[in-house]
Design a protein around this motif. Structure first.
Motif, PDB file in Angstrom:
ATOM      1  N   ALA A 188     -22.004 -64.855   5.158  1.00 15.22           N
ATOM      2  CA  ALA A 188     -20.838 -65.342   3.293  1.00 15.22           C
ATOM      3  C   ALA A 188     -21.162 -63.620   2.693  1.00 15.22           C
ATOM      4  CB  ALA A 188     -21.538 -66.384   2.929  1.00 15.22           C
ATOM      5  N   GLY A 189     -19.935 -64.023   1.865  1.00 16.56           N
ATOM      6  CA  GLY A 189     -19.884 -62.531   0.941  1.00 16.56           C
ATOM      7  C   GLY A 189     -19.700 -61.430   1.559  1.00 16.56           C
ATOM      8  N   LYS A 190     -19.783 -60.943   3.541  1.00 24.08           N
ATOM      9  CA  LYS A 190     -19.465 -59.682   3.724  1.00 24.08           C
ATOM     10  C   LYS A 190     -18.069 -59.119   3.729  1.00 24.08           C
ATOM     11  CE  LYS A 190     -20.692 -56.896   7.213  1.00 24.08           C
ATOM     12  NZ  LYS A 190     -20.957 -56.990   9.528  1.00 24.08           N
ATOM     13  N   GLN A 191     -17.474 -58.521   3.573  1.00 29.60           N
ATOM     14  CA  GLN A 191     -15.726 -58.149   4.034  1.00 29.60           C
ATOM     15  C   GLN A 191     -15.534 -57.398   5.427  1.00 29.60           C
ATOM     16  OE1 GLN A 191     -14.796 -54.956   0.183  1.00 29.60           O
ATOM     17  NE2 GLN A 191     -13.491 -57.403   0.079  1.00 29.60           N
ATOM     18  N   ILE A 192     -14.529 -57.759   5.517  1.00 30.52           N
ATOM     19  CA  ILE A 192     -14.197 -57.393   7.510  1.00 30.52           C
ATOM     20  C   ILE A 192     -12.879 -57.584   7.536  1.00 30.52           C
ATOM     21  CG2 ILE A 192     -16.121 -58.973   8.793  1.00 30.52           C
ATOM     22  CD1 ILE A 192     -14.352 -60.475   9.562  1.00 30.52           C
ATOM     23  N   TYR A 193     -12.217 -56.331   8.187  1.00 32.17           N
ATOM     24  CA  TYR A 193     -10.998 -56.046   8.468  1.00 32.17           C
ATOM     25  C   TYR A 193     -10.931 -57.122   9.568  1.00 32.17           C
ATOM     26  CZ  TYR A 193     -10.907 -51.309   5.965  1.00 32.17           C
ATOM     27  OH  TYR A 193     -11.093 -50.481   5.652  1.00 32.17           O
ATOM     28  N   VAL A 194      -8.915 -57.923   9.607  1.00 33.02           N
ATOM     29  CA  VAL A 194      -8.789 -58.573  10.555  1.00 33.02           C
ATOM     30  C   VAL A 194      -7.485 -57.890  10.029  1.00 33.02           C
ATOM     31  CG1 VAL A 194      -7.526 -59.581   8.382  1.00 33.02           C
ATOM     32  CG2 VAL A 194      -7.758 -60.739  11.105  1.00 33.02           C
ATOM     33  N   LEU A 195      -6.636 -58.138  11.641  1.00 34.93           N
ATOM     34  CA  LEU A 195      -5.855 -57.160  12.233  1.00 34.93           C
ATOM     35  C   LEU A 195      -4.530 -58.550  13.067  1.00 34.93           C
ATOM     36  CD1 LEU A 195      -2.940 -54.615  12.297  1.00 34.93           C
ATOM     37  CD2 LEU A 195      -4.494 -54.822  14.591  1.00 34.93           C
ATOM     38  N   LYS A 196      -2.930 -58.498  12.401  1.00 32.63           N
ATOM     39  CA  LYS A 196      -2.707 -59.723  13.406  1.00 32.63           C
ATOM     40  C   LYS A 196      -1.200 -58.934  13.937  1.00 32.63           C
ATOM     41  CE  LYS A 196      -3.681 -63.299  10.329  1.00 32.63           C
ATOM     42  NZ  LYS A 196      -3.414 -64.524   9.328  1.00 32.63           N
ATOM     43  N   MET A 197      -1.067 -58.861  15.165  1.00 32.75           N
ATOM     44  CA  MET A 197       0.224 -58.851  15.646  1.00 32.75           C
ATOM     45  C   MET A 197       0.731 -59.934  16.095  1.00 32.75           C
ATOM     46  SD  MET A 197      -1.585 -54.648  17.297  1.00 32.75           S
ATOM     47  CE  MET A 197      -2.590 -55.585  17.992  1.00 32.75           C
ATOM     48  N   ILE A 198       2.544 -59.675  16.866  1.00 28.46           N
ATOM     49  CA  ILE A 198       2.820 -60.093  18.398  1.00 28.46           C
ATOM     50  C   ILE A 198       3.507 -59.670  18.642  1.00 28.46           C
ATOM     51  CG2 ILE A 198       5.581 -61.176  18.099  1.00 28.46           C
ATOM     52  CD1 ILE A 198       3.886 -62.509  16.714  1.00 28.46           C
ATOM     53  N   LEU A 199       2.939 -59.695  20.113  1.00 28.60           N
ATOM     54  CA  LEU A 199       3.243 -59.037  21.428  1.00 28.60           C
ATOM     55  C   LEU A 199       3.911 -59.748  22.111  1.00 28.60           C
ATOM     56  CD1 LEU A 199      -0.295 -58.613  21.099  1.00 28.60           C
ATOM     57  CD2 LEU A 199       0.280 -56.048  21.874  1.00 28.60           C
ATOM     58  N   GLY A 200       5.060 -58.548  23.782  1.00 24.38           N
ATOM     59  CA  GLY A 200       5.477 -59.822  24.472  1.00 24.38           C
ATOM     60  C   GLY A 200       5.640 -58.189  25.418  1.00 24.38           C
ATOM     61  N   ASP A 201       5.935 -58.891  26.696  1.00 22.61           N
ATOM     62  CA  ASP A 201       6.326 -58.012  28.483  1.00 22.61           C
ATOM     63  C   ASP A 201       7.822 -57.783  28.661  1.00 22.61           C
ATOM     64  OD1 ASP A 201       7.433 -60.519  29.110  1.00 22.61           O
ATOM     65  OD2 ASP A 201       4.693 -61.124  29.635  1.00 22.61           O
ATOM     66  N   GLU A 202       7.839 -57.824  29.794  1.00 18.30           N
ATOM     67  CA  GLU A 202       9.430 -57.260  29.952  1.00 18.30           C
ATOM     68  C   GLU A 202       9.611 -58.146  30.447  1.00 18.30           C
ATOM     69  OE1 GLU A 202       6.560 -56.330  33.118  1.00 18.30           O
ATOM     70  OE2 GLU A 202       5.977 -56.649  31.341  1.00 18.30           O
ATOM     71  N   ASP A 203       9.202 -59.370  30.219  1.00 18.61           N
ATOM     72  CA  ASP A 203       9.763 -61.170  31.323  1.00 18.61           C
ATOM     73  C   ASP A 203      10.608 -61.500  29.650  1.00 18.61           C
ATOM     74  OD1 ASP A 203       9.447 -61.052  33.778  1.00 18.61           O
ATOM     75  OD2 ASP A 203       6.866 -61.372  33.343  1.00 18.61           O
ATOM     76  N   GLY A 204       9.633 -61.217  28.549  1.00 19.14           N
ATOM     77  CA  GLY A 204      10.654 -61.656  27.211  1.00 19.14           C
ATOM     78  C   GLY A 204       9.585 -62.589  26.914  1.00 19.14           C
ATOM     79  N   ALA A 205       8.384 -62.612  27.311  1.00 16.95           N
ATOM     80  CA  ALA A 205       7.143 -63.697  26.631  1.00 16.95           C
ATOM     81  C   ALA A 205       6.716 -63.582  25.900  1.00 16.95           C
ATOM     82  CB  ALA A 205       5.848 -64.951  27.566  1.00 16.95           C
ATOM     83  N   VAL A 206       6.754 -63.936  24.937  1.00 17.78           N
ATOM     84  CA  VAL A 206       5.249 -63.090  23.276  1.00 17.78           C
ATOM     85  C   VAL A 206       4.312 -64.270  22.731  1.00 17.78           C
ATOM     86  CG1 VAL A 206       6.071 -62.752  21.149  1.00 17.78           C
ATOM     87  CG2 VAL A 206       8.018 -63.177  22.067  1.00 17.78           C
ATOM     88  N   CYS A 207       3.834 -63.425  22.285  1.00 15.89           N
ATOM     89  CA  CYS A 207       2.299 -64.317  21.816  1.00 15.89           C
ATOM     90  C   CYS A 207       1.687 -63.133  20.582  1.00 15.89           C
ATOM     91  CB  CYS A 207       1.555 -63.823  22.984  1.00 15.89           C
ATOM     92  SG  CYS A 207       0.508 -61.914  22.733  1.00 15.89           S
ATOM     93  N   ARG A 208       1.131 -63.856  19.829  1.00 14.74           N
ATOM     94  CA  ARG A 208       0.502 -63.387  18.986  1.00 14.74           C
ATOM     95  C   ARG A 208      -1.249 -62.794  19.051  1.00 14.74           C
ATOM     96  NH1 ARG A 208      -2.020 -68.667  15.984  1.00 14.74           N
ATOM     97  NH2 ARG A 208      -1.230 -69.587  17.018  1.00 14.74           N
ATOM     98  N   LEU A 209      -1.449 -62.072  18.034  1.00 19.11           N
ATOM     99  CA  LEU A 209      -3.125 -61.700  18.619  1.00 19.11           C
ATOM    100  C   LEU A 209      -3.517 -61.276  17.329  1.00 19.11           C
ATOM    101  CD1 LEU A 209      -4.584 -58.767  21.575  1.00 19.11           C
ATOM    102  CD2 LEU A 209      -4.742 -58.193  18.619  1.00 19.11           C
ATOM    103  N   THR A 210      -4.941 -62.406  16.746  1.00 21.69           N
ATOM    104  CA  THR A 210      -5.583 -61.639  15.905  1.00 21.69           C
ATOM    105  C   THR A 210      -7.060 -60.191  16.296  1.00 21.69           C
ATOM    106  OG1 THR A 210      -4.928 -63.686  15.311  1.00 21.69           O
ATOM    107  CG2 THR A 210      -7.301 -62.577  13.858  1.00 21.69           C
TER     108      THR A 210
END
Length: 239
Positions: free
Chosen positions: A115-137
């Motif tokens: 508690a009180g500590k600062q950390i980084y967070v990164l979010k992305m949307i990704l896909g593949d050649e089949d057109g499927a999509v996912c989200r990443l944290t």
């Protein structure tokens, strides 16, 4: 991107944080961003010598006699496709293209031992050649490295990336959700940069000539993802 895909690009609140502390000296283990080997054209195989010099110029470095060979560090048989993930949480390796990047952002942990500590967070949307999509944290040092904090290289929109040791969770009503963190020993390799930045000449080293290694199945898989993204994004399709 279709309307159906647009509706999936939303972020649910995340309430869990990794509690692991990780040495900054190990940051480089989380991202590999030099996926090509440099060779003189004089050492190319006779078949490679037949490549049209004008077509190959977009993949060469400033010196016209230098070509960049793809040099990927992953096993094709270890990959899981997004469509193959069904309701079972598991640690996976995937080859995807980055469609959107959000962050990295500094957040403050409100509860627990950190508690009180600062950390980084990164979010992305990704896909593949089949057109499927996912989200990443991505969390903590992984988010810092993948987001390019304090350095020129980080994962960008249009990058084809090999992600290793990411945790996948599946819900029938939502896209696949991936989590990356130091605790999981998550790693990323930038295989190809589809959208190089004009003001960053070093981006050229992330654009190996995929045709020079096309006999390799892993290179063909990367090329398929590149071609899908460039067509979807309206860029020049890889020749």
């Amino acid at each position: 991107m279709s309307r159906a895909e647009e509706t999936m690009i939303t972020w649910d609140p995340t309430t869990q944080f990794d509690s692991e502390t990780h040495s900054k000296t190990a940051l480089s283990t989380f991202l590999r961003a030099e996926p090509s080997r440099i060779h003189s054209h004089s050492h190319l195989d006779p078949e490679t010598q037949l490549l049209d010099s004008q077509d190959a110029s977009s993949y060469a470095s400033d010196a016209s006699s230098i070509a960049r060979f793809p040099d990927f560090h992953f096993n094709l048989h270890s990959l899981t496709t997004l469509s193959a993930l069904r309701r079972r949480a598991s640690k996976v390796n995937v080859l995807l293209v980055v469609l959107e990047v959000d962050g990295p952002d500094l957040i403050t942990i409100k509860k627990g031992a950190d508690a009180g500590k600062q950390i980084y967070v990164l979010k992305m949307i990704l896909g593949d050649e089949d057109g499927a999509v996912c989200r990443l944290t991505a969390w903590r040092d992984v988010a810092e490295m993948w987001g390019g904090v304090g350095q020129a290289v980080g994962i960008k929109r249009g990058d084809i990336v090999h992600l290793e040791n990411v945790f996948a969770t599946c819900d029938p009503d939502s896209p696949v959700a991936l989590t990356a963190s130091p605790h999981l020993k998550s790693k990323a390799e930038i295989c190809y940069r589809s959208m190089p930045r004009p003001s960053f000449p070093e981006d050229r080293r992330l654009r190996p000539d995929l045709r020079l290694g096309f006999s390799d199945a892993a290179v063909r898989r990367v090329a398929a993802v590149v071609a899908w993204f460039e067509k979807m994004a309206g860029l020049n399709v890889l020749t």
